[in-house]
Design a protein around this motif. Structure first.
Motif, PDB file in Angstrom:
ATOM      1  N   ALA A  97       7.029  11.452   9.883  1.00 12.92           N
ATOM      2  CA  ALA A  97       8.053  10.587   9.285  1.00 12.92           C
ATOM      3  C   ALA A  97       7.705   9.116   9.502  1.00 12.92           C
ATOM      4  O   ALA A  97       7.815   8.291   8.585  1.00 12.92           O
ATOM      5  CB  ALA A  97       9.417  10.905   9.890  1.00 12.92           C
ATOM      6  N   ALA A  98       7.275   8.781  10.727  1.00 11.48           N
ATOM      7  CA  ALA A  98       6.880   7.397  11.005  1.00 11.48           C
ATOM      8  C   ALA A  98       5.655   7.008  10.185  1.00 11.48           C
ATOM      9  O   ALA A  98       5.569   5.882   9.669  1.00 11.48           O
ATOM     10  CB  ALA A  98       6.595   7.228  12.499  1.00 11.48           C
ATOM     11  N   VAL A 111       7.873   1.416  13.161  1.00  8.64           N
ATOM     12  CA  VAL A 111       7.816   1.048  14.578  1.00  8.64           C
ATOM     13  C   VAL A 111       9.129   1.378  15.284  1.00  8.64           C
ATOM     14  O   VAL A 111       9.133   1.920  16.399  1.00  8.64           O
ATOM     15  CB  VAL A 111       7.489  -0.455  14.725  1.00  8.64           C
ATOM     16  CG1 VAL A 111       7.618  -0.896  16.187  1.00  8.64           C
ATOM     17  CG2 VAL A 111       6.080  -0.743  14.224  1.00  8.64           C
ATOM     18  N   LEU A 112      10.260   1.079  14.642  1.00  6.34           N
ATOM     19  CA  LEU A 112      11.564   1.369  15.246  1.00  6.34           C
ATOM     20  C   LEU A 112      11.767   2.872  15.418  1.00  6.34           C
ATOM     21  O   LEU A 112      12.341   3.312  16.423  1.00  6.34           O
ATOM     22  CB  LEU A 112      12.680   0.783  14.383  1.00  6.34           C
ATOM     23  CG  LEU A 112      12.767  -0.745  14.330  1.00  6.34           C
ATOM     24  CD1 LEU A 112      13.898  -1.179  13.411  1.00  6.34           C
ATOM     25  CD2 LEU A 112      12.971  -1.331  15.725  1.00  6.34           C
ATOM     26  N   THR A 113      11.281   3.670  14.446  1.00  4.49           N
ATOM     27  CA  THR A 113      11.389   5.121  14.565  1.00  4.49           C
ATOM     28  C   THR A 113      10.629   5.629  15.779  1.00  4.49           C
ATOM     29  O   THR A 113      11.131   6.457  16.553  1.00  4.49           O
ATOM     30  CB  THR A 113      10.853   5.799  13.296  1.00  4.49           C
ATOM     31  OG1 THR A 113      11.630   5.376  12.171  1.00  4.49           O
ATOM     32  CG2 THR A 113      10.925   7.309  13.414  1.00  4.49           C
ATOM     33  N   ILE A 118      10.863   8.320  20.155  1.00  2.35           N
ATOM     34  CA  ILE A 118       9.737   8.873  20.916  1.00  2.35           C
ATOM     35  C   ILE A 118       9.551   8.137  22.244  1.00  2.35           C
ATOM     36  O   ILE A 118       9.572   8.744  23.318  1.00  2.35           O
ATOM     37  CB  ILE A 118       8.442   8.817  20.085  1.00  2.35           C
ATOM     38  CG1 ILE A 118       8.595   9.661  18.810  1.00  2.35           C
ATOM     39  CG2 ILE A 118       7.261   9.302  20.901  1.00  2.35           C
ATOM     40  CD1 ILE A 118       7.421   9.589  17.867  1.00  2.35           C
ATOM     41  N   VAL A 119       9.381   6.810  22.170  1.00  2.00           N
ATOM     42  CA  VAL A 119       9.064   6.041  23.383  1.00  2.00           C
ATOM     43  C   VAL A 119      10.253   5.990  24.349  1.00  2.00           C
ATOM     44  O   VAL A 119      10.109   6.299  25.539  1.00  2.00           O
ATOM     45  CB  VAL A 119       8.606   4.617  23.003  1.00  2.00           C
ATOM     46  CG1 VAL A 119       8.374   3.789  24.274  1.00  2.00           C
ATOM     47  CG2 VAL A 119       7.326   4.677  22.176  1.00  2.00           C
ATOM     48  N   ALA A 120      11.431   5.594  23.859  1.00  2.00           N
ATOM     49  CA  ALA A 120      12.594   5.450  24.745  1.00  2.00           C
ATOM     50  C   ALA A 120      12.985   6.769  25.415  1.00  2.00           C
ATOM     51  O   ALA A 120      13.211   6.795  26.634  1.00  2.00           O
ATOM     52  CB  ALA A 120      13.774   4.861  23.970  1.00  2.00           C
ATOM     53  N   PRO A 121      13.063   7.899  24.691  1.00  2.00           N
ATOM     54  CA  PRO A 121      13.359   9.170  25.381  1.00  2.00           C
ATOM     55  C   PRO A 121      12.292   9.545  26.403  1.00  2.00           C
ATOM     56  O   PRO A 121      12.607  10.105  27.455  1.00  2.00           O
ATOM     57  CB  PRO A 121      13.422  10.187  24.245  1.00  2.00           C
ATOM     58  CG  PRO A 121      13.752   9.385  23.036  1.00  2.00           C
ATOM     59  CD  PRO A 121      13.061   8.080  23.226  1.00  2.00           C
ATOM     60  N   ALA A 122      11.008   9.256  26.103  1.00  2.00           N
ATOM     61  CA  ALA A 122       9.943   9.568  27.054  1.00  2.00           C
ATOM     62  C   ALA A 122      10.075   8.723  28.319  1.00  2.00           C
ATOM     63  O   ALA A 122       9.877   9.217  29.439  1.00  2.00           O
ATOM     64  CB  ALA A 122       8.577   9.345  26.400  1.00  2.00           C
ATOM     65  N   LEU A 160      17.962   9.383  19.743  1.00  2.00           N
ATOM     66  CA  LEU A 160      17.662  10.663  19.115  1.00  2.00           C
ATOM     67  C   LEU A 160      18.885  11.250  18.429  1.00  2.00           C
ATOM     68  O   LEU A 160      18.791  11.836  17.346  1.00  2.00           O
ATOM     69  CB  LEU A 160      17.135  11.649  20.176  1.00  2.00           C
ATOM     70  CG  LEU A 160      15.648  11.560  20.508  1.00  2.00           C
ATOM     71  CD1 LEU A 160      15.316  12.525  21.628  1.00  2.00           C
ATOM     72  CD2 LEU A 160      14.795  11.850  19.286  1.00  2.00           C
ATOM     73  N   GLU A 161      20.069  11.092  19.067  1.00  2.00           N
ATOM     74  CA  GLU A 161      21.277  11.647  18.461  1.00  2.00           C
ATOM     75  C   GLU A 161      21.620  10.925  17.164  1.00  2.00           C
ATOM     76  O   GLU A 161      22.119  11.537  16.207  1.00  2.00           O
ATOM     77  CB  GLU A 161      22.456  11.570  19.439  1.00  2.00           C
ATOM     78  CG  GLU A 161      22.859  10.188  19.866  1.00  2.00           C
ATOM     79  CD  GLU A 161      22.038   9.629  20.999  1.00  2.00           C
ATOM     80  OE1 GLU A 161      22.386   8.548  21.491  1.00  2.00           O
ATOM     81  OE2 GLU A 161      21.045  10.277  21.391  1.00  2.00           O
ATOM     82  N   VAL A 162      21.331   9.608  17.093  1.00  2.00           N
ATOM     83  CA  VAL A 162      21.546   8.860  15.847  1.00  2.00           C
ATOM     84  C   VAL A 162      20.582   9.349  14.771  1.00  2.00           C
ATOM     85  O   VAL A 162      20.955   9.510  13.601  1.00  2.00           O
ATOM     86  CB  VAL A 162      21.374   7.355  16.096  1.00  2.00           C
ATOM     87  CG1 VAL A 162      21.557   6.572  14.798  1.00  2.00           C
ATOM     88  CG2 VAL A 162      22.366   6.869  17.145  1.00  2.00           C
ATOM     89  N   PHE A 163      19.332   9.588  15.183  1.00  2.00           N
ATOM     90  CA  PHE A 163      18.337  10.105  14.248  1.00  2.00           C
ATOM     91  C   PHE A 163      18.776  11.465  13.704  1.00  2.00           C
ATOM     92  O   PHE A 163      18.668  11.726  12.492  1.00  2.00           O
ATOM     93  CB  PHE A 163      16.990  10.227  14.951  1.00  2.00           C
ATOM     94  CG  PHE A 163      15.895  10.801  14.097  1.00  2.00           C
ATOM     95  CD1 PHE A 163      15.174  10.012  13.224  1.00  2.00           C
ATOM     96  CD2 PHE A 163      15.599  12.157  14.162  1.00  2.00           C
ATOM     97  CE1 PHE A 163      14.176  10.544  12.429  1.00  2.00           C
ATOM     98  CE2 PHE A 163      14.601  12.707  13.379  1.00  2.00           C
ATOM     99  CZ  PHE A 163      13.892  11.895  12.510  1.00  2.00           C
TER     100      PHE A 163
END
Length: 219
Positions: A97-98, A111-113, A118-122, A160-163
């Motif tokens: 998707a990105a 980049v925001l996706t 990906i980055v913030a949850p990790a 992720l929940e917003v996604f």
């Protein structure tokens, strides 16, 4: 003065501090005591709960974080959607998707996706494991304070929940135009959201900083 209610706490050092806290119910300002495991701080004015040191909070936080890492690997290894329309079959995943956004000249969205899904949850899951696993033995690894700050910074940006919500809305619009199949990646992504929510709810921020301070002072 606040008072504490004891459950079945384990003995650990109680260090004095000068921090104060306002009751969320009556706004009474009072000292914030450092709690032993299993204790709950109650407002000395109205008796409402101020905060608590949850029993076995570190082990629960580490367990849920490990689950989030596992499901994150699964979510990134498998597509989460297969869509078939007009004879064309397309598989979609987070990275794909990105990549599609990037090729459509939407660099900022791509980049925001990556950053928010990906980055913030990790950072959240791996950072919690790095900090909380050693704290179960009363130790603090180098850089734990800096990582704890990064966890607090990245927590509001883990979306992720917003996604998933946007994804569901898109499915409602695309369901009449194409045949859609849910894949393993989607369910793994739902599991990541649940695990991260449980990990963050398993330990209080004040408790985490208290335990870090004690571990650093007793090196």
């Amino acid at each position: 003065m606040p008072f504490t209610r004891h459950h079945h706490g384990l003995p650990w050092p109680r260090l004095e501090r000068h921090e104060r806290i306002a009751c969320h119910f009556c706004d009474a300002l009072q000292p914030a005591p450092r709690l032993r495991e299993g204790e709950i701080a109650l407002c000395g004015h109205c008796g409402e709960e101020l905060f608590q040191n949850r029993p076995r909070s570190l082990s629960r936080c580490v367990g849920w974080s490990l689950g989030a890492v596992f499901f994150m690997i699964v979510a990134h290894s498998f597509p989460f959607l297969t869509m078939e329309a007009a004879g064309a079959r397309t598989k979609l995943g987070l990275w794909r998707a990105a990549k599609a956004l990037y090729h459509d000249d939407s660099l900022v969205l791509a980049v925001l996706t990556v950053m928010f899904t990906i980055v913030a949850p990790a950072v959240l899951s791996l950072g919690l494991i790095y900090i909380c696993a050693p704290l179960m033995r009363g130790r603090a690894l180098p850089g734990s304070v800096a990582i704890a700050r990064w966890i607090q910074f990245s927590e509001p940006w883990s979306m992720l929940e917003v996604f998933l919500l946007g994804f569901i809305v898109s499915l409602l619009k695309l369901g009449h135009l194409a045949h859609i199949e849910f894949e393993i990646g989607l369910w793994a992504l739902v599991a990541v959201v649940i695990c991260l929510a449980a990990a963050m709810a398993g330990i209080d921020r004040r408790e985490l900083w208290d335990r870090l301070e004690i571990a650093i002072k007793h090196r």
